[in-house]
Design an enzyme around this catalytic site. Sequence first.
Site, PDB file in Angstrom:
ATOM      1  N   ASN A  38      94.128  57.412  52.972  1.00 33.94           N
ATOM      2  CA  ASN A  38      93.569  56.058  53.065  1.00 33.94           C
ATOM      3  C   ASN A  38      94.505  55.097  52.346  1.00 33.94           C
ATOM      4  OD1 ASN A  38      92.018  53.741  53.138  1.00 33.94           O
ATOM      5  ND2 ASN A  38      90.533  54.450  51.626  1.00 33.94           N
ATOM      6  N   TRP A  39      95.239  54.305  53.118  1.00 33.41           N
ATOM      7  CA  TRP A  39      96.238  53.402  52.540  1.00 33.41           C
ATOM      8  C   TRP A  39      95.610  52.176  51.876  1.00 33.41           C
ATOM      9  CZ3 TRP A  39     100.454  52.970  56.958  1.00 33.41           C
ATOM     10  CH2 TRP A  39     100.973  54.246  57.210  1.00 33.41           C
ATOM     11  N   LYS A  40      94.345  51.916  52.191  1.00 38.54           N
ATOM     12  CA  LYS A  40      93.668  50.718  51.679  1.00 38.54           C
ATOM     13  C   LYS A  40      94.486  49.474  52.055  1.00 38.54           C
ATOM     14  CE  LYS A  40      91.470  53.594  48.228  1.00 38.54           C
ATOM     15  NZ  LYS A  40      90.890  53.704  46.858  1.00 38.54           N
ATOM     16  N   GLY A  71      90.680  56.320  41.693  1.00 38.35           N
ATOM     17  CA  GLY A  71      91.707  55.535  41.040  1.00 38.35           C
ATOM     18  C   GLY A  71      91.738  55.642  39.536  1.00 38.35           C
ATOM     19  N   GLY A 125      93.765  58.631  48.243  1.00 38.13           N
ATOM     20  CA  GLY A 125      94.032  57.210  48.106  1.00 38.13           C
ATOM     21  C   GLY A 125      95.461  56.943  47.695  1.00 38.13           C
ATOM     22  N   GLY A 126      95.673  56.620  46.421  1.00 40.82           N
ATOM     23  CA  GLY A 126      96.994  56.209  45.947  1.00 40.82           C
ATOM     24  C   GLY A 126      98.092  57.202  46.243  1.00 40.82           C
ATOM     25  N   GLU A 174      84.397  51.053  48.175  1.00 41.95           N
ATOM     26  CA  GLU A 174      84.939  49.705  48.019  1.00 41.95           C
ATOM     27  C   GLU A 174      84.307  48.733  48.997  1.00 41.95           C
ATOM     28  OE1 GLU A 174      89.118  51.643  46.441  1.00 41.95           O
ATOM     29  OE2 GLU A 174      89.041  50.714  48.432  1.00 41.95           O
ATOM     30  N   GLU A 177      83.136  61.021  47.562  1.00 41.51           N
ATOM     31  CA  GLU A 177      84.028  60.385  46.594  1.00 41.51           C
ATOM     32  C   GLU A 177      83.209  59.870  45.420  1.00 41.51           C
ATOM     33  OE1 GLU A 177      87.956  58.642  48.353  1.00 41.51           O
ATOM     34  OE2 GLU A 177      86.293  57.375  48.943  1.00 41.51           O
TER      35      GLU A 177
END
Length: 263
Positions: free
Chosen positions: A13-15, A181, A242-243, A107, A175
Amino acid sequence: MPFVERTPLIAGNWKMNLDHLQAIAFVQKLSWALKDVKHDFGDVEVAVFPPFTDLRSVQTLLAADKLALTLGAQDVSPQQAGAFTGDVSAAMLAKLEVKYVLVGHSERRHGHGESNEAVGAKARAAQAAGMIPVICVGETAEDLEAHGAAAIPLAQMQAAVTQLPADAEFVVAYEPVWAIGSGQAATPEQAEEVARALREALRDLRGDDRAAATRILYGGSVASQNVAAFMRQPNVDGALVGGASLKVDEFSRIVQFKKHVTA
């Protein structure tokens, strides 16, 4: 419950990161990295979830170069079409050969006030357009203290799944919000506890066969150093990253988790 061999899914997930030119370069590098290690996409499925503005560029690259990466979208409108400024419909995503759609990411729930009902409507819209919704569930630190580990994720999943047809395919991504994060992932045992509870709840909602076939992912500070421990758990079928999914070398190592998993 019947035994079903579930193909692991590693999803990035690049967000809100990478423009369309950066996305093209990233997908090329990731594909080369996985080709170099002779990755078998039938053994471990790999999906990327770029921002909306990147989807056409990535889809064109995947099709032109016949790359085995799977394309996902980060959100979808529950509406089919009309005066909904800024929304993107499921039909639009389906035309871009999107396979998976994230719905209910924390988010979106917390930053945009999306209710369980809204998440369910988005899941239904994605499914009706022929895509597979990835239903994101998870608890905050406050939820964890007040209700325990599984209560909130179970309620969120049930609210979404009950809006889907009985034969619908979907993925569930657990999650814990407190881990996203933070650099502090849940323990593999914590992830397994919730994943097992989610699968047991799916038995009541959809029966043994669907419960056995549904993939449940873990997300929240996933890294190459910890992914193997999560993937050893019997009810964890992949990771929503994520990151770490924004770094080609690191994401490639996560995809290769089987090289680090021992019985």
